[in-house]
Design an enzyme around this catalytic site. Structure first.
Site, PDB file in Angstrom:
ATOM      1  N   ASP A 146       3.211   9.499  -0.716  1.00 54.48           N
ATOM      2  CA  ASP A 146       2.043   8.715  -0.338  1.00 54.48           C
ATOM      3  C   ASP A 146       1.828   7.605  -1.353  1.00 54.48           C
ATOM      4  O   ASP A 146       1.955   7.832  -2.565  1.00 54.48           O
ATOM      5  CB  ASP A 146       0.782   9.590  -0.275  1.00 54.48           C
ATOM      6  CG  ASP A 146      -0.069   9.282   0.936  1.00 54.48           C
ATOM      7  OD1 ASP A 146       0.003   8.144   1.430  1.00 54.48           O
ATOM      8  OD2 ASP A 146      -0.810  10.169   1.397  1.00 54.48           O
ATOM      9  N   HIS A 195       0.812  -1.212   0.000  1.00 59.26           N
ATOM     10  CA  HIS A 195       0.000   0.000   0.000  1.00 59.26           C
ATOM     11  C   HIS A 195       0.846   1.263   0.000  1.00 59.26           C
ATOM     12  O   HIS A 195       0.395   2.302  -0.469  1.00 59.26           O
ATOM     13  CB  HIS A 195      -0.928   0.010   1.219  1.00 59.26           C
ATOM     14  CG  HIS A 195      -2.024  -1.006   1.138  1.00 59.26           C
ATOM     15  ND1 HIS A 195      -3.320  -0.683   0.790  1.00 59.26           N
ATOM     16  CD2 HIS A 195      -2.023  -2.344   1.355  1.00 59.26           C
ATOM     17  CE1 HIS A 195      -4.061  -1.773   0.804  1.00 59.26           C
ATOM     18  NE2 HIS A 195      -3.297  -2.797   1.138  1.00 59.26           N
TER      19      HIS A 195
END
Length: 496
Positions: A403, A184
């Site tokens: 991110d 992720h």
């Protein structure tokens, strides 16, 4: 236990009968009350919000830690059955961790080593050998719990950097079910990754999976670069499911087996977000918020407390906006919501102090009677309230320094049912690969350019705002969380 006499026999029997989801945290957290009773509440986090609706639709087993230390597995299983299982559409299987496990595995190796390293914060890493020992032990404990619930034919899907070594530990236990891993967070470049003293062991752990999914093409490229750094011969070939990788004789007994790595960006449950945004509770909140803000332009930020989110840089950009464009003073407000996270980790304690200092400086410089530039709130919100804030906001300022994806950007767009809003997005967020053509991209380190981008968003004509927002909503609607899961499982060869 799903063990077989040989790996080849086990692989041939895999039919995708059930989905075994494995993550550091379960979607439910448990805590003891003052009267020694139990309370269960939904766990926070982007992974849970993305996967819970999928598991509710598909069913299966979710293995993870329920957020409380020093309890037995039997106790945790009993409480979960009593408090949640009756209303659930899938089974929860708890992993029991001690306070020592949590300190070394989660707060230590996961969040003081892997997290900063993978987000380009090498200097924040604490390479404590004790952390690595606990990390391996906890990964083996997760594998042991999986081995107790997995049957031959079940497909095992492991999530994120906390659990890289689970597949290798399963093989040691004789469990050869087909398994896949989804990263992720970003995957760093080889020169950063190889600073990790145990980087070879981490790579070998990843190579124990049959399929690896990552968020962006850059993440995939970085991982391939690491492989070529580690091995003499790495051959790749494009396939329908991503990139097939074959490695020469590396002592890992992989021989003719191939690893596949694919770019499979995560998404959200678009229909659910729209439904919550249209609920009476959310609309009532939105009406109150609109009355409170009046005709001011509202810029919203929703970030977990983390040094990767670029909060100090965001506040400096807003300060620069007010300095360069004094006509916006009293007419624009930054509404910054910060969600508590990892509050025992020293870096996060320092980060909270730093952002509160920056907020105080900006407000001290510009506040006027009846107007405060930055409304800073350190709290958690339920979904109806969050969707109400999104609907009232004119601009979303999503500016992480690094991110993996950032689901706030997608949630903001899905909640904008009137199609009127502007997304300002960091070019270092994974979401930029999908939404960058229609969002306003910024480099969050460049506070002057970010300030000018906020100014442009404030002055953007309504027609352009709607055109950009509708385009982003269409992209997200066409690739929601369920599509992401099906795409991942097809790529992994385990689609139901």
């Amino acid at each position: 236990m799903a063990s077989q006499d040989s790996e080849s026999n086990a692989v041939s029997q895999v039919g995708g009968d059930r989905l075994i989801m494995v993550s550091n945290r379960l979607p439910v957290s448990l805590e003891r009350t003052e009267d020694n009773d139990w309370r269960a509440h939904p766990a926070a986090g982007g992974l849970v919000s993305a996967l819970d609706p999928v598991m509710r639709r598909r069913g299966g087993v979710w293995v993870g830690w329920p957020g409380i230390a020093d309890e037995t597995t039997d106790t945790l299983r009993r409480v979960l059955d009593e408090r949640r299982h009756a209303e659930g559409d899938y089974r929860l299987e708890p992993v029991a961790l001690s306070a020592e496990d949590i300190a070394g595995f989660y707060e230590g190796f996961s969040n003081e080593v892997i997290w900063p390293l993978f987000h380009n914060r090498f200097t924040a890493c604490r390479f404590d050998p004790g952390y690595w020992q606990v990390y391996q032990r906890v990964n083996r404990e997760f594998a042991h719990r999986i081995s107790e619930v997995a049957h031959a034919g079940d497909f095992i899907w492991v999530h994120d950097y906390h659990l890289v070594n689970v597949a290798a530990a399963l093989r040691e236990l004789g469990v050869y079910n087909r398994s896949s891993f989804f990263q992720h967070i970003p995957f760093p470049t080889a020169d950063i990754f190889c600073n990790l003293p145990w980087w070879r062991e981490i790579v070998r752990g990843l190579l124990s999976y049959d399929f690896i999914g990552v968020q962006t093409v850059t993440d995939r490229s970085n991982f391939l670069d690491v492989l070529t750094t580690m091995f003499d011969r790495v051959e790749t070939e494009a396939s329908a499911s991503g990139i097939d990788i074959e490695i020469g004789d590396d002592g890992l007994a992989r021989h003719q087996r191939r690893l596949r790595i694919g770019t499979v960006p995560i998404s959200i449950d678009y229909a659910h977000i729209e439904k919550v945004a249209a609920s009476e509770e959310s609309l009532a909140c939105a009406a109150r918020f609109r009355e409170s803000w009046g005709d001011r332009t509202v810029v919203i930020g929703v970030d977990r407390l983390d040094y990767t989110k670029g909060l100090p840089e965001k506040f400096e950009a807003f300060r620069e906006l007010l300095r360069r464009h004094p006509e916006l003073r009293t007419h624009v407000t930054l509404q910054q919501h910060v969600v508590p996270s990892r509050q025992q980790v020293p870096e996060y304690i320092e980060q909270k102090q730093e952002i509160e200092r920056r907020v105080g400086e900006v407000n001290g410089e510009f506040t006027e009677p009846g107007w405060v530039p930055i409304h800073y709130i350190f709290h958690r919100m339920d979904q109806p309230e969050l969707m109400a804030h999104y609907q009232v906001a004119d601009i979303a300022l999503v500016t992480p320094l690094k991110d993996g994806m950032n689901l706030v950007a997608k949630e903001f767009c899905a909640a904008k049912r009137d199609g009127n809003g502007v997304l300002i997005l960091s070019e270092f967020a994974g979401a930029a690969a999908e939404l960058g053509e229609h969002a306003l991209l910024v480099n969050p380190h460049d506070v002057v350019s970010t300030a000018e981008c906020i100014h442009a968003a404030c002055r953007m004509p309504v027609a352009e705002r709607r055109r950009r927002m509708q385009a982003m909503r269409k992209i997200i609607r066409a690739h929601n969380a369920f599509d992401w899961v099906e795409e991942f499982l097809r790529a992994a060869g385990a689609a139901a």
